[in-house]
Design a protein around this motif. Structure first.
Motif, PDB file in Angstrom:
ATOM      1  N   VAL A 134       0.844  -1.189   0.000  1.00  0.00           N
ATOM      2  CA  VAL A 134       0.000   0.000   0.000  1.00  0.00           C
ATOM      3  C   VAL A 134       0.880   1.240   0.000  1.00  0.00           C
ATOM      4  O   VAL A 134       1.689   1.432   0.908  1.00  0.00           O
ATOM      5  N   PHE A 135       0.739   2.067  -1.016  1.00  0.00           N
ATOM      6  CA  PHE A 135       1.358   3.389  -1.034  1.00  0.00           C
ATOM      7  C   PHE A 135       0.289   4.390  -0.618  1.00  0.00           C
ATOM      8  O   PHE A 135      -0.859   4.303  -1.082  1.00  0.00           O
ATOM      9  N   GLU A 136       0.655   5.351   0.224  1.00  0.00           N
ATOM     10  CA  GLU A 136      -0.328   6.350   0.647  1.00  0.00           C
ATOM     11  C   GLU A 136       0.363   7.674   0.929  1.00  0.00           C
ATOM     12  O   GLU A 136       1.564   7.725   1.221  1.00  0.00           O
ATOM     13  N   ALA A 137      -0.424   8.736   0.834  1.00  0.00           N
ATOM     14  CA  ALA A 137       0.103  10.067   1.137  1.00  0.00           C
ATOM     15  C   ALA A 137      -1.031  10.996   1.511  1.00  0.00           C
ATOM     16  O   ALA A 137      -2.166  10.840   1.050  1.00  0.00           O
ATOM     17  N   GLU A 138      -0.688  11.954   2.365  1.00  0.00           N
ATOM     18  CA  GLU A 138      -1.539  13.102   2.663  1.00  0.00           C
ATOM     19  C   GLU A 138      -0.746  14.350   2.316  1.00  0.00           C
ATOM     20  O   GLU A 138       0.466  14.408   2.551  1.00  0.00           O
ATOM     21  N   ALA A 139      -1.415  15.338   1.795  1.00  0.00           N
ATOM     22  CA  ALA A 139      -0.728  16.584   1.444  1.00  0.00           C
ATOM     23  C   ALA A 139      -0.044  17.176   2.668  1.00  0.00           C
ATOM     24  O   ALA A 139      -0.675  17.387   3.704  1.00  0.00           O
ATOM     25  N   GLY A 140       1.261  17.384   2.552  1.00  0.00           N
ATOM     26  CA  GLY A 140       2.029  17.994   3.624  1.00  0.00           C
ATOM     27  C   GLY A 140       2.473  17.065   4.723  1.00  0.00           C
ATOM     28  O   GLY A 140       3.125  17.499   5.681  1.00  0.00           O
ATOM     29  N   ARG A 141       2.188  15.761   4.591  1.00  0.00           N
ATOM     30  CA  ARG A 141       2.505  14.818   5.669  1.00  0.00           C
ATOM     31  C   ARG A 141       3.403  13.670   5.228  1.00  0.00           C
ATOM     32  O   ARG A 141       3.616  12.721   5.977  1.00  0.00           O
ATOM     33  N   GLY A 142       3.943  13.715   4.017  1.00  0.00           N
ATOM     34  CA  GLY A 142       4.857  12.678   3.578  1.00  0.00           C
ATOM     35  C   GLY A 142       4.158  11.536   2.863  1.00  0.00           C
ATOM     36  O   GLY A 142       2.931  11.453   2.806  1.00  0.00           O
TER      37      GLY A 142
END
Length: 267
Positions: A134-142
């Motif tokens: 699983v690849f995941e990201a939140e804007a501004g959080r890495g």
């Protein structure tokens, strides 16, 4: 009372579970190294679709719309609703990115989910169930792979870098940078860009006519990992447009990106 705008961060725990459940639905029809057990038919234009695509799309439409009811919706397998153009938030979904790989039993397909806010991705998931990744990201959080932080390649020049993409596109680059390496083909665009984000591939190229659902989630993951996805003119993709398609794109670490564009275009 006016409802306050949702904080995308608050959606992450449930979104992780939704993504995994969606991948589980797809895996019911997947057979590693063999043709899928799902029924297959052709869409207009001849591209394949399976009952797994439809099942995952239906599941995600219900669950994501419940998670954020005011959000618009854009998916490869759902009829377009132009009301999305007026929404602050829009879900962008590809239930199975890399359908032909899925059909043949290749592991390189994914479930891609992005949430746009004012037409830019703020949440992104690319789940490759056959790889248990699983690849995941939140804007501004890495950006993260299986909850561990990832970063793009540390390459400092184009010499000897690995470049994933369609053969004619990579051929153009190779004429100017003969030392590039070609990793095995990565059919899923979302997975291709995510592998640039984790640094297992140095750069990725995308042919004309990629759609929002192919790239929006991975775009955010790449950005948060220290990379960039742009047009060959250096512009960031514009999402949630009336026609959600894109021209040729290049993905690379920020430090290499301008050199990569110059090598491709000859400028």
């Amino acid at each position: 009372m006016t409802r306050s705008a949702p904080d995308p961060h608050d959606l992450m725990p449930e979104l992780r579970e939704i993504a995994r459940e969606a991948g589980g639905i797809a895996m019911r029809f997947f057979r590693s190294g063999l043709s899928t057990s799902a029924r297959i038919w052709s869409k207009a234009g001849g591209s394949p679709v399976t009952e797994a695509d439809v099942a995952v799309d239906t599941f995600l439409k219900v669950r994501l719309s419940g998670l954020l009811p005011e959000a618009g919706w854009l998916s490869e397998e759902t009829a377009d609703d132009p009301r999305r153009l007026d929404r602050r938030h829009v879900w962008i979904v590809d239930p199975i990115d890399g359908t032909r790989a899925y059909l043949s039993g290749s592991h390189d397909w994914s479930v891609a989910i992005a949430l746009l806010e004012e037409n830019r991705p703020v949440l992104g998931f690319v789940y490759a169930p056959a790889h248990e990744t699983v690849f995941e990201a939140e804007a501004g959080r890495g950006a993260f792979r299986n909850r561990e932080r990832i970063a793009v390649s540390r390459a400092t020049s184009l010499e000897g870098i690995s470049v994933a993409g369609p053969k004619p596109f990579v051929d153009r680059l190779e004429r100017r940078v003969p030392s590039i390496k070609r990793p095995p083909r990565i059919p899923s665009l979302a997975l291709r860009i995510s592998r640039v984000a984790e640094g297992s591939v140095d750069a990725g190229l995308v042919s004309t006519d990629a759609r929002d659902w192919d790239i929006a989630a991975a775009d955010l993951i790449l950005h948060e990992a220290g990379g960039a996805l742009t047009t060959l003119a250096g512009a960031v993709p514009r999402y949630n447009q009336p026609e959600p398609s894109h021209g040729e794109l290049a993905a690379a670490p920020q430090r290499l990106h301008q050199d990569l564009l110059a090598a491709i275009t000859g400028r």
